[in-house]
Design a protein around this motif. Structure first.
Motif, short mmCIF file in Angstrom:
data_model
loop_
_atom_site.label_atom_id
_atom_site.label_comp_id
_atom_site.label_asym_id
_atom_site.label_seq_id
_atom_site.Cartn_x
_atom_site.Cartn_y
_atom_site.Cartn_z
N LEU A 22 -18.05 99.05 30.40
CA LEU A 22 -17.59 98.23 31.52
C LEU A 22 -17.82 96.75 31.24
O LEU A 22 -16.93 95.92 31.47
N CYS A 23 -18.98 96.42 30.72
CA CYS A 23 -19.27 95.03 30.36
C CYS A 23 -18.34 94.53 29.26
O CYS A 23 -17.83 93.41 29.33
N GLY A 35 -9.88 87.45 34.42
CA GLY A 35 -11.16 87.63 35.06
C GLY A 35 -11.03 87.78 36.56
O GLY A 35 -9.98 87.60 37.14
N PHE A 36 -12.08 88.11 37.17
CA PHE A 36 -12.11 88.33 38.61
C PHE A 36 -13.08 87.34 39.22
O PHE A 36 -14.05 87.69 39.86
N GLY A 37 -12.78 86.08 38.98
CA GLY A 37 -13.63 85.00 39.47
C GLY A 37 -14.29 84.24 38.34
O GLY A 37 -14.42 83.02 38.40
N TRP A 38 -14.69 84.96 37.32
CA TRP A 38 -15.28 84.28 36.17
C TRP A 38 -14.17 83.66 35.33
O TRP A 38 -13.13 84.27 35.10
N VAL A 39 -14.43 82.47 34.82
CA VAL A 39 -13.51 81.81 33.91
C VAL A 39 -13.99 82.01 32.48
O VAL A 39 -13.20 82.18 31.57
N GLU A 40 -15.30 82.03 32.32
CA GLU A 40 -15.95 82.33 31.04
C GLU A 40 -16.88 83.52 31.27
O GLU A 40 -17.54 83.61 32.31
N PRO A 41 -16.98 84.43 30.30
CA PRO A 41 -17.89 85.57 30.48
C PRO A 41 -19.34 85.09 30.63
O PRO A 41 -19.78 84.21 29.89
N PRO A 43 -23.55 85.60 30.45
CA PRO A 43 -24.42 86.31 29.50
C PRO A 43 -24.47 87.81 29.85
O PRO A 43 -24.30 88.20 31.01
N ARG A 44 -24.70 88.62 28.84
CA ARG A 44 -24.64 90.07 29.02
C ARG A 44 -25.60 90.57 30.10
O ARG A 44 -25.24 91.45 30.90
N ARG A 49 -26.35 93.08 35.42
CA ARG A 49 -26.90 93.02 36.78
C ARG A 49 -25.79 93.04 37.82
O ARG A 49 -25.93 93.65 38.88
N TYR A 50 -24.70 92.35 37.51
CA TYR A 50 -23.57 92.33 38.43
C TYR A 50 -23.08 93.75 38.70
O TYR A 50 -22.93 94.17 39.85
#
Length: 185
Positions: A22-23, A35-41, A43-44, A49-50
């Protein structure tokens, strides 16, 4: 050799391999602009945690799409807060994505249909979603499934220092396909 597509609702805990998949899929989708809100990934550890957090939030349901058993995308169904009686009839499809390497297998369509089916089973009459204007394939898919655009926000998101428009959609889950065509815009 044929590929196997499946969609599952994750109710309790992600297995370590599923969390990794999933990550990885989310990271790839974010890097590809989906993305779903993130523009840059992030940190893992933040990403992990998300996803763990999604599973413990009340009224939020995680669906994952698998391609040959590997998680390649996801979507979430969000019920309105219990104190929102005026909008208790409507739920939200959100944070939907498919990794670039898995596109072309109708995973997004399968995810959307699974969320819609669950929303109907929960007794909701309306399913809402929003999408960036830059996501033309997603827009075409949602519209082909009977979602109706009701509005556009010209400053929906900011990506790379530029504003991007976004569109708002709904689907009347109580209407037949013929009635969907007659819904006012």
């Amino acid at each position: 050799m044929s590929t196997t597509v499946s969609v599952d609702r994750i109710d309790e805990k992600l297995r370590p391999a599923d969390l990794d998949d999933l990550c990885d899929a989310a990271d790839a989708a974010i890097r590809d602009g989906g993305g779903f809100g993130w523009v840059e990934p992030p940190p893992r550890d933040v990403m992990e945690r998300y996803w763990r957090g999604v599973l413990i939030v009340p009224d939020r349901f995680l669906f994952v799409a698998r391609l040959d058993g590997v998680i390649a995308g996801s979507a979430q169904l969000v019920r309105p807060p219990r104190n929102n009686e005026a909008q208790a009839h409507a739920c939200q499809l959100t944070t939907a994505f498919v990794a670039p390497w898995a596109r072309g297998h109708k995973l997004a369509r399968s995810l959307t249909q699974a969320v819609e089916k669950e929303a109907r089973a929960m007794g909701f009459g309306i399913l809402n979603l929003d999408v960036r204007d830059t996501q033309q394939a997603a827009i075409a898919m949602y519209e082909s499934l009977g979602f109706r655009r009701w509005g556009t926000h010209p400053y929906y998101a900011r990506v790379g220092g530029q504003f991007v428009a976004g569109h708002y959609y709904f689907k009347d889950l109580t209407a037949s396909d013929e009635q969907q065509d007659e819904t006012p815009r």
